[in-house]
Design a protein around this motif. Structure first.
Motif, PDB file in Angstrom:
ATOM      1  N   ARG A 118       0.828  -1.205   0.000  1.00 54.98           N
ATOM      2  CA  ARG A 118       0.000   0.000   0.000  1.00 54.98           C
ATOM      3  C   ARG A 118       0.863   1.257   0.000  1.00 54.98           C
ATOM      4  O   ARG A 118       0.591   2.208  -0.736  1.00 54.98           O
ATOM      5  N   HIS A 119       1.902   1.271   0.790  1.00 52.94           N
ATOM      6  CA  HIS A 119       2.792   2.430   0.840  1.00 52.94           C
ATOM      7  C   HIS A 119       3.626   2.551  -0.435  1.00 52.94           C
ATOM      8  O   HIS A 119       3.840   3.656  -0.946  1.00 52.94           O
ATOM      9  N   LEU A 120       4.101   1.425  -0.953  1.00 48.60           N
ATOM     10  CA  LEU A 120       4.892   1.469  -2.185  1.00 48.60           C
ATOM     11  C   LEU A 120       4.053   1.969  -3.359  1.00 48.60           C
ATOM     12  O   LEU A 120       4.537   2.728  -4.209  1.00 48.60           O
ATOM     13  N   THR A 121       2.795   1.550  -3.417  1.00 53.07           N
ATOM     14  CA  THR A 121       1.912   1.979  -4.508  1.00 53.07           C
ATOM     15  C   THR A 121       1.722   3.480  -4.488  1.00 53.07           C
ATOM     16  O   THR A 121       1.696   4.137  -5.535  1.00 53.07           O
ATOM     17  N   ALA A 122       1.577   4.040  -3.289  1.00 51.27           N
ATOM     18  CA  ALA A 122       1.413   5.493  -3.178  1.00 51.27           C
ATOM     19  C   ALA A 122       2.665   6.220  -3.658  1.00 51.27           C
ATOM     20  O   ALA A 122       2.592   7.159  -4.463  1.00 51.27           O
ATOM     21  N   VAL A 123       3.823   5.783  -3.211  1.00 49.06           N
ATOM     22  CA  VAL A 123       5.074   6.453  -3.563  1.00 49.06           C
ATOM     23  C   VAL A 123       5.416   6.252  -5.038  1.00 49.06           C
ATOM     24  O   VAL A 123       6.010   7.132  -5.680  1.00 49.06           O
ATOM     25  N   SER A 124       5.024   5.120  -5.606  1.00 52.19           N
ATOM     26  CA  SER A 124       5.382   4.812  -6.999  1.00 52.19           C
ATOM     27  C   SER A 124       4.735   5.768  -7.996  1.00 52.19           C
ATOM     28  O   SER A 124       5.116   5.782  -9.169  1.00 52.19           O
ATOM     29  N   LYS A 125       3.781   6.576  -7.554  1.00 51.98           N
ATOM     30  CA  LYS A 125       3.131   7.525  -8.461  1.00 51.98           C
ATOM     31  C   LYS A 125       4.108   8.551  -9.020  1.00 51.98           C
ATOM     32  O   LYS A 125       3.828   9.175 -10.053  1.00 51.98           O
ATOM     33  N   VAL A 126       5.244   8.757  -8.354  1.00 54.76           N
ATOM     34  CA  VAL A 126       6.214   9.735  -8.862  1.00 54.76           C
ATOM     35  C   VAL A 126       7.403   9.067  -9.556  1.00 54.76           C
ATOM     36  O   VAL A 126       8.259   9.765 -10.099  1.00 54.76           O
ATOM     37  N   ILE A 127       7.469   7.738  -9.536  1.00 54.18           N
ATOM     38  CA  ILE A 127       8.598   7.066 -10.168  1.00 54.18           C
ATOM     39  C   ILE A 127       8.463   7.201 -11.685  1.00 54.18           C
ATOM     40  O   ILE A 127       7.476   6.762 -12.274  1.00 54.18           O
ATOM     41  N   PRO A 128       9.434   7.820 -12.373  1.00 54.02           N
ATOM     42  CA  PRO A 128       9.313   8.030 -13.820  1.00 54.02           C
ATOM     43  C   PRO A 128       9.566   6.752 -14.612  1.00 54.02           C
ATOM     44  O   PRO A 128      10.346   5.886 -14.199  1.00 54.02           O
ATOM     45  N   ALA A 129       8.886   6.636 -15.756  1.00 51.30           N
ATOM     46  CA  ALA A 129       9.098   5.473 -16.628  1.00 51.30           C
ATOM     47  C   ALA A 129      10.488   5.517 -17.256  1.00 51.30           C
ATOM     48  O   ALA A 129      11.143   4.488 -17.416  1.00 51.30           O
TER      49      ALA A 129
ATOM     50  N   SER B 222      11.130   9.617  -6.274  1.00 54.27           N
ATOM     51  CA  SER B 222      11.308  10.948  -6.830  1.00 54.27           C
ATOM     52  C   SER B 222      11.519  10.886  -8.337  1.00 54.27           C
ATOM     53  O   SER B 222      12.024   9.884  -8.863  1.00 54.27           O
ATOM     54  N   ASP B 223      11.124  11.977  -9.036  1.00 55.80           N
ATOM     55  CA  ASP B 223      11.489  12.139 -10.444  1.00 55.80           C
ATOM     56  C   ASP B 223      12.342  13.393 -10.632  1.00 55.80           C
ATOM     57  O   ASP B 223      12.511  13.877 -11.753  1.00 55.80           O
ATOM     58  N   ASN B 224      12.875  13.904  -9.526  1.00 57.59           N
ATOM     59  CA  ASN B 224      13.713  15.104  -9.464  1.00 57.59           C
ATOM     60  C   ASN B 224      12.904  16.398  -9.487  1.00 57.59           C
ATOM     61  O   ASN B 224      13.422  17.444  -9.137  1.00 57.59           O
ATOM     62  N   GLU B 225      11.645  16.344  -9.915  1.00 66.64           N
ATOM     63  CA  GLU B 225      10.761  17.500  -9.855  1.00 66.64           C
ATOM     64  C   GLU B 225       9.795  17.371  -8.674  1.00 66.64           C
ATOM     65  O   GLU B 225       9.485  18.344  -7.998  1.00 66.64           O
TER      66      GLU B 225
END
Length: 374
Positions: free
Chosen positions: A12-23, A47-50
């Protein structure tokens, strides 16, 4: 690092954080999560740096603290395959490998040190802070996000303008064809301040926020905004620039008013616009004191459609054109049963507002620019 955790709770926590992981990240390290385990708290950062997301979860069974960088996609995909069972995470081989054990098996992942992972930004001196209810922030984003633009030459239009004062807080978005202003009179700031939140972090907040009684602490400086809520921290880079003077754009003297059922109007526009020109998507409103006729045609394909629905109109009969998709976007986003379309003439902006009992704490003003139609 060594700890045991529930697979579903971690997922559940990883899914939330993964929203910013860039492809396709600019640097390879951003394909990963940063795990920091101190005491009984595990901080998970992406992070995606932005935009950066960090969430904190409590771990009951901790045997060894540590910091590691874990591949995001493969770990998340792996956890999706498990029922809710205990998983033991343990680093081996001088912290180059992460072993995950469960009752009937184990997995191993290559991991990295945390030295190269971007350091979390901190607010500058002089940063402004405000506390806003989660439900109010969510409502402001929901009401305006769809109206943001996608412009390279005017990046300030690609976000939501948050305008705070001791009297109220307003959320504003516009793509130059339509504008939406959502104002909360029950949410106030100690001082007058504003910032432009890019649509991407706004969409992430929309996915993470809830309509509960939680409060969100917002802190922002000249470059970044920090949102803290329910064990989560989101840091995002703000759009630099001056937002247009939106209050001066909203007409104050549109005297002709059409009162109409929102769903009736929305469904009628959807039906008629099927026959509009695919390139322009133009429809025409013909308004009389007791009825509205919506029409569309595509001369090239020799198709047309029209529909007449009841309304109450106080003004001179008028014909005015709009882009159908803009009208449907606005009407679909509004929570009102009855709406009032306030008009001046066929060449000036129309307002769409609530025609029912006004809410003293919430105001939504939508503006749409007309188009010229045959």
């Amino acid at each position: 690092m060594r700890f045991t955790v529930s697979s579903s709770e971690l997922l559940r926590h990883l899914t939330a954080v993964s929203k910013v992981i860039p492809a396709k990240p600019a640097i390879n390290i951003l394909e990963n999560f940063l795990f920091v385990l101190k005491g009984n708290e595990l901080e998970i950062t992406g992070s995606d740096n932005e935009t950066t997301l960090k969430t904190t979860m409590t771990i009951e069974d901790v045997r060894e603290e540590g910091e590691i960088v874990v591949p995001a996609k493969i770990l998340t995909d792996s956890l999706k395959m498990f029922p809710d069972i205990p998983l033991e995470f343990k680093t081996i081989n001088n912290d180059n490998t992460l072993k995950v054990n469960w009752a009937s098996g184990e997995s191993q992942f290559q991991i990295f040190t945390s030295d190269d992972y971007p350091v979390l930004k901190r607010p500058d001196e002089g940063a402004v802070s405000a506390v806003i209810p989660s439900a109010a922030l969510l409502a402001g984003i929901n009401a305006t996000l769809y109206a943001t633009a996608e412009e390279e030459l005017r990046p300030v239009m690609n976000g939501i303008f948050v305008d705070m004062s001791p009297e109220e807080v307003s959320f504003v978005a516009s793509d130059s064809h339509k504008l939406v202003c959502y104002t909360r009179g029950d949410v106030k700031s100690n001082e007058t301040a504003s910032f432009i939140l890019h649509k991407k972090p706004a969409a992430i907040l929309k996915a993470l926020l809830t309509n509960d009684e939680e409060s969100v602490k917002m802190t922002y400086d000249n470059k970044n905004a920090f949102f803290e809520f329910n064990g989560t921290l989101m840091i995002c880079r703000l759009i630099d620039g001056r937002y247009p003077a939106y209050k001066s754009v909203i007409p104050k003297n549109n005297q002709s008013k059409m009162l109409i059922d929102r769903n009736t109007l929305l469904n009628s526009v959807k039906r008629v616009s099927v026959c509009s020109n695919q390139a322009t998507n133009h429809i025409k409103f013909g308004i009389t004191p007791s009825s509205l006729t919506i029409s569309a045609q595509d001369v090239g394909f020799n198709i047309s459609s029209h529909e007449t629905i009841p309304c109450s109109y106080d003004g001179e009969p008028m014909e005015i054109g709009f882009k159908a998709n803009f009208i449907t976007e606005i009407l679909a986003s509004l929570p009102f049963e009855q709406v009032s379309m306030e008009l001046a003439d066929p060449g000036r902006a129309a307002l769409i507002v609530n025609a029912g009992v006004p809410d003293p704490d919430e105001t939504i003003t939508s503006l749409i620019m007309p188009v010229r139609v045959q």
